[in-house]
Design an enzyme around this catalytic site. Structure first.
Site, mmCIF file in Angstrom:
data_model
loop_
_atom_site.group_PDB
_atom_site.id
_atom_site.type_symbol
_atom_site.label_atom_id
_atom_site.label_comp_id
_atom_site.label_asym_id
_atom_site.label_seq_id
_atom_site.Cartn_x
_atom_site.Cartn_y
_atom_site.Cartn_z
ATOM 1 C CB CYS A 171 -0.939 -0.007 1.205
ATOM 2 S SG CYS A 171 -2.013 -1.454 1.244
ATOM 3 C CG HIS A 318 -1.658 4.471 5.308
ATOM 4 N ND1 HIS A 318 -1.604 4.326 3.941
ATOM 5 C CD2 HIS A 318 -1.877 3.223 5.809
ATOM 6 C CE1 HIS A 318 -1.773 3.054 3.623
ATOM 7 N NE2 HIS A 318 -1.949 2.356 4.736
ATOM 8 C CD GLU A 329 -1.177 7.622 9.408
ATOM 9 O OE1 GLU A 329 -0.724 8.452 8.587
ATOM 10 O OE2 GLU A 329 -2.173 6.897 9.156
ATOM 11 C CE LYS A 347 -5.557 4.308 2.366
ATOM 12 N NZ LYS A 347 -4.559 5.379 2.599
ATOM 13 C CG HIS A 352 -6.548 0.988 1.384
ATOM 14 N ND1 HIS A 352 -5.583 1.488 0.550
ATOM 15 C CD2 HIS A 352 -5.866 0.351 2.392
ATOM 16 C CE1 HIS A 352 -4.397 1.199 1.020
ATOM 17 N NE2 HIS A 352 -4.539 0.512 2.135
ATOM 18 C CG PHE A 411 0.037 -6.362 3.809
ATOM 19 C CD1 PHE A 411 -0.560 -5.737 4.884
ATOM 20 C CD2 PHE A 411 -0.732 -7.230 3.042
ATOM 21 C CE1 PHE A 411 -1.893 -5.969 5.203
ATOM 22 C CE2 PHE A 411 -2.065 -7.473 3.344
ATOM 23 C CZ PHE A 411 -2.640 -6.841 4.429
#
Length: 448
Positions: A171, A318, A329, A347, A352, A411
């Site tokens: 991502c 994010h 975060e 988002k 996403h 990831f």
């Protein structure tokens, strides 16, 4: 074009963002997407392609006439993620006032971030093969499905003969691609780089996998309220899709040709000034709970730009809406900032987009600097009481912004952060007419 001076000596020079293109669930094209993001309304809705799954909703790009936009022959060859990439690239080039036929193609590079590639195309071909009809499998299935086609098709269409690459850091892919593009420009490898990310992972296998991981929101009765970054009641993200491409040039080159597009449209008022990356080396999917790796990436971007934490006026987070991700975060932000600046998480509006998310959010950050306006975070009704944050909600917030960050994490412990700075002179912030400026402020610190 005058540059905003960074505090302390910058380790490397900034590069100019002279054009951008967007394809998002909030709108197709830069202006439509920006209007949709500023509206702050979720685009999540029931997705017929996911019927029967534990999670059967997503954020989809509005229907587009690919054949009309790209031609019937080309549109048939392209997968959905490459269609998005090419449309965004064409818009970025036009937005920058560039004419492909007039440039030296050998000096034009393309780098795109892609997380999964042609998941939709593979699913269709696997279905044909499963029906015991190998002769019905398309000979185009393999070449149009490999991730590097996002960059290759842009090069074929626009005659970009310089370095051509796809970056895959989950991502964080789109953000990583933009960082690499800056390297190419500063090294002298290219005079222009088209950089961004694209993804269309909205399909049954992806949704089923993420649902099994319990990463997706389960708000089937109200999908439009499902993506709620930093909210107390968040329970997972919503699958999205889309693309963004930025046209990047060395500042002296942009200055020499007048900074980009001819009137009436001016190029976005932003410089890509810093990039930071790190790896948690903690878990193959979960972020480090303390946000240590993310904090290192943020500090790296600041150092690369020659900025101090107090120079940052805004962070495009994010902000996935997962319990673990948003908490990590937040912890990263608290490690770096004594008091985090105002943040947003788009988002909440567009879901996403996986490998395309970072590029879309970077483009949003560029537009935020250009308009001096922070788009709101959708669905944030009650801020997580463990978070001491100033989150823009309900309506866009006019604000003087000279420097902003765009965060992306993925990831494998991937962390990537971009630092953008404004170009002087830049417009004064002006509130959209008839819209109320609002924020969700921490109850622990009402003065924020």
């Amino acid at each position: 074009m005058q540059l905003v001076k960074a505090r302390g000596p910058a380790r490397r020079a900034p590069v100019a963002v002279t054009g951008l293109g967007l394809v998002t669930p909030a709108g197709i094209g830069r202006d439509a997407a920006w209007a949709g993001l500023c509206a702050g309304q979720s685009t999540a809705a029931a997705d017929p392609g996911l019927d029967g799954l534990p999670v059967a909703f997503s954020c989809r790009v509005p229907d587009l006439d690919a054949a009309g936009l790209l031609g019937h022959r080309l549109s048939r060859r392209l997968d959905r993620f490459t269609t998005f990439a090419l449309l965004a690239a064409r818009e970025a080039v036009a937005d920058a006032g560039l004419t492909p036929g007039r440039w030296d193609g050998a000096r034009v590079g393309v780098v795109m971030g892609v997380g999964t590639g042609s998941m939709q195309g593979w699913q269709a071909e696997f279905d044909r093969l499963a029906d015991h009809a190998p002769e019905r499998v398309s000979p185009l299935a393999l070449p149009r499905s490999v991730p590097n086609m996002a960059a290759a098709e842009i090069a074929l269409d626009l005659g970009a003969q310089g370095p051509n690459m796809v970056v895959s850091t989950a991502c964080a892919s789109g953000t990583s691609a933009l960082g690499l593009a800056r390297d190419w420009l500063l090294s002298g490898a290219c005079d222009l780089v088209l950089a961004g990310g694209s993804e269309s992972a909205r399909l049954r296998m992806t949704a089923a996998c993420f649902a099994q991981m319990r990463a997706l929101s389960r708000r089937a009765d109200s999908p439009e309220q499902a993506s709620r970054p930093f909210d107390r009641d968040r329970d997972g993200f919503v699958l999205g899709e889309g693309a963004a491409v930025l046209a990047l040039e060395r500042t002296q080159d942009a200055r020499a040709r007048g900074g980009g597009a001819a009137p009436p449209r001016a190029p976005p008022a932003a410089l890509l000034s810093g990039f930071g990356a790190s790896c948690d080396a903690h878990h193959f999917t979960a972020p480090h709970p303390g946000g240590d790796g993310a904090a290192r990436a943020i500090r790296g971007a600041l150092a690369d730009a020659g900025l101090a934490p107090e120079d940052i006026d805004h962070v495009n987070t994010h902000g996935t809406s997962t319990p673990q991700g948003d908490a990590a975060e937040y912890n990263a932000l608290r490690q770096v900032f004594r008091r985090p600046p105002p943040i947003t998480a788009v988002k909440g509006t567009i879901g996403h987009a996986i490998g395309g998310a970072g590029a879309i959010e970077a483009a949003c950050t560029v537009l935020t600097l250009g308009h001096q306006l922070i788009p709101p975070t959708a669905n944030l009704d009650t801020l997580d009481p463990a978070m001491d944050l100033d989150v823009v909600t309900k309506a866009p917030r006019p604000q003087r912004i000279r420097a902003a960050l765009s965060n992306s994490f993925g990831f494998g412990g991937q962390n990537a952060v971009l630092a953008f700075t404004a170009v002087d002179p830049y417009p004064s912030p002006v509130a959209p007419p008839s819209e109320r400026v609002s924020s969700c402020r921490s109850s622990r610190n009402p003065s924020l």
